[in-house]
Design a protein around this motif. Sequence first.
Motif, PDB file in Angstrom:
ATOM      1  N   THR A  47       0.813  -1.224   0.000  1.00  0.00           N
ATOM      2  CA  THR A  47       0.000   0.000   0.000  1.00  0.00           C
ATOM      3  C   THR A  47       0.846   1.273   0.000  1.00  0.00           C
ATOM      4  O   THR A  47       0.377   2.315  -0.451  1.00  0.00           O
ATOM      5  N   ASP A  48       2.093   1.189   0.463  1.00  0.00           N
ATOM      6  CA  ASP A  48       2.963   2.366   0.474  1.00  0.00           C
ATOM      7  C   ASP A  48       3.746   2.558  -0.822  1.00  0.00           C
ATOM      8  O   ASP A  48       4.346   3.606  -1.038  1.00  0.00           O
ATOM      9  N   CYS A  49       3.747   1.552  -1.676  1.00  0.00           N
ATOM     10  CA  CYS A  49       4.512   1.638  -2.919  1.00  0.00           C
ATOM     11  C   CYS A  49       3.870   2.652  -3.864  1.00  0.00           C
ATOM     12  O   CYS A  49       2.665   2.622  -4.106  1.00  0.00           O
ATOM     13  N   GLY A  50       4.681   3.532  -4.398  1.00  0.00           N
ATOM     14  CA  GLY A  50       4.174   4.553  -5.312  1.00  0.00           C
ATOM     15  C   GLY A  50       4.646   4.378  -6.738  1.00  0.00           C
ATOM     16  O   GLY A  50       4.396   5.217  -7.597  1.00  0.00           O
ATOM     17  N   ASP A  51       5.320   3.272  -7.013  1.00  0.00           N
ATOM     18  CA  ASP A  51       5.866   3.029  -8.347  1.00  0.00           C
ATOM     19  C   ASP A  51       4.899   2.137  -9.133  1.00  0.00           C
ATOM     20  O   ASP A  51       4.764   0.949  -8.832  1.00  0.00           O
ATOM     21  N   PRO A  52       4.252   2.680 -10.146  1.00  0.00           N
ATOM     22  CA  PRO A  52       3.251   1.903 -10.883  1.00  0.00           C
ATOM     23  C   PRO A  52       3.831   0.660 -11.566  1.00  0.00           C
ATOM     24  O   PRO A  52       3.156  -0.358 -11.659  1.00  0.00           O
ATOM     25  N   GLU A  53       5.073   0.721 -12.021  1.00  0.00           N
ATOM     26  CA  GLU A  53       5.678  -0.435 -12.688  1.00  0.00           C
ATOM     27  C   GLU A  53       5.931  -1.567 -11.687  1.00  0.00           C
ATOM     28  O   GLU A  53       5.671  -2.738 -11.979  1.00  0.00           O
ATOM     29  N   VAL A  54       6.404  -1.232 -10.507  1.00  0.00           N
ATOM     30  CA  VAL A  54       6.625  -2.233  -9.463  1.00  0.00           C
ATOM     31  C   VAL A  54       5.291  -2.858  -9.068  1.00  0.00           C
ATOM     32  O   VAL A  54       5.173  -4.080  -8.946  1.00  0.00           O
ATOM     33  N   LEU A  55       4.275  -2.037  -8.897  1.00  0.00           N
ATOM     34  CA  LEU A  55       2.950  -2.552  -8.532  1.00  0.00           C
ATOM     35  C   LEU A  55       2.397  -3.465  -9.617  1.00  0.00           C
ATOM     36  O   LEU A  55       1.771  -4.482  -9.321  1.00  0.00           O
ATOM     37  N   ARG A  56       2.643  -3.132 -10.870  1.00  0.00           N
ATOM     38  CA  ARG A  56       2.187  -3.988 -11.969  1.00  0.00           C
ATOM     39  C   ARG A  56       2.868  -5.352 -11.881  1.00  0.00           C
ATOM     40  O   ARG A  56       2.227  -6.393 -12.025  1.00  0.00           O
ATOM     41  N   GLN A  57       4.179  -5.350 -11.620  1.00  0.00           N
ATOM     42  CA  GLN A  57       4.912  -6.612 -11.484  1.00  0.00           C
ATOM     43  C   GLN A  57       4.375  -7.421 -10.307  1.00  0.00           C
ATOM     44  O   GLN A  57       4.224  -8.640 -10.406  1.00  0.00           O
ATOM     45  N   TRP A  58       4.111  -6.758  -9.207  1.00  0.00           N
ATOM     46  CA  TRP A  58       3.592  -7.452  -8.029  1.00  0.00           C
ATOM     47  C   TRP A  58       2.215  -8.036  -8.296  1.00  0.00           C
ATOM     48  O   TRP A  58       1.895  -9.122  -7.825  1.00  0.00           O
ATOM     49  N   LEU A  59       1.387  -7.301  -9.027  1.00  0.00           N
ATOM     50  CA  LEU A  59       0.054  -7.807  -9.353  1.00  0.00           C
ATOM     51  C   LEU A  59       0.155  -9.071 -10.204  1.00  0.00           C
ATOM     52  O   LEU A  59      -0.565 -10.050  -9.969  1.00  0.00           O
ATOM     53  N   VAL A  60       1.048  -9.088 -11.167  1.00  0.00           N
ATOM     54  CA  VAL A  60       1.265 -10.271 -12.000  1.00  0.00           C
ATOM     55  C   VAL A  60       1.739 -11.437 -11.130  1.00  0.00           C
ATOM     56  O   VAL A  60       1.262 -12.561 -11.269  1.00  0.00           O
ATOM     57  N   ARG A  61       2.657 -11.169 -10.223  1.00  0.00           N
ATOM     58  CA  ARG A  61       3.163 -12.215  -9.332  1.00  0.00           C
ATOM     59  C   ARG A  61       2.079 -12.740  -8.390  1.00  0.00           C
ATOM     60  O   ARG A  61       2.098 -13.913  -8.007  1.00  0.00           O
ATOM     61  N   ALA A  62       1.151 -11.874  -8.012  1.00  0.00           N
ATOM     62  CA  ALA A  62       0.095 -12.260  -7.066  1.00  0.00           C
ATOM     63  C   ALA A  62      -0.756 -13.408  -7.611  1.00  0.00           C
ATOM     64  O   ALA A  62      -1.328 -14.176  -6.848  1.00  0.00           O
ATOM     65  N   VAL A  63      -0.804 -13.539  -8.899  1.00  0.00           N
ATOM     66  CA  VAL A  63      -1.629 -14.578  -9.526  1.00  0.00           C
ATOM     67  C   VAL A  63      -1.052 -15.973  -9.291  1.00  0.00           C
ATOM     68  O   VAL A  63      -1.798 -16.943  -9.175  1.00  0.00           O
ATOM     69  N   THR A  64       0.284 -16.077  -9.191  1.00  0.00           N
ATOM     70  CA  THR A  64       0.909 -17.392  -9.079  1.00  0.00           C
ATOM     71  C   THR A  64       1.744 -17.593  -7.812  1.00  0.00           C
ATOM     72  O   THR A  64       2.199 -18.705  -7.559  1.00  0.00           O
ATOM     73  N   ALA A  65       1.945 -16.556  -7.035  1.00  0.00           N
ATOM     74  CA  ALA A  65       2.807 -16.648  -5.844  1.00  0.00           C
ATOM     75  C   ALA A  65       2.247 -17.647  -4.837  1.00  0.00           C
ATOM     76  O   ALA A  65       1.032 -17.819  -4.722  1.00  0.00           O
TER      77      ALA A  65
END
Length: 75
Positions: A47-65
């Motif tokens: 929730t504190d991350c302000g980098d949209p590219e990092v958040l996009r990567q994390w969202l992709v990872r959330a699907v399979t982590a």
Amino acid sequence: MDLSFYKSFMSEEIRDEGRTQGRAEGILPVLEQRGITVPDKVRERITDCGDPEVLRQWLVRAVTATSAEEICAEK
């Protein structure tokens, strides 16, 4: 009617901030739906991350982590 506000630097910044917040808020429900517990430390990092590219990567990872910590791990 003056519509210049919608094209201004300030309005672009507001839209970008909203998109970033939306991505951060999207990661948590994905993990919860998958039954993955999200520790407070990881929740705060997301929730504190302000980098949209990092958040996009994390969202992709959330699907399979397999864990919440895996999402934010450096690769």
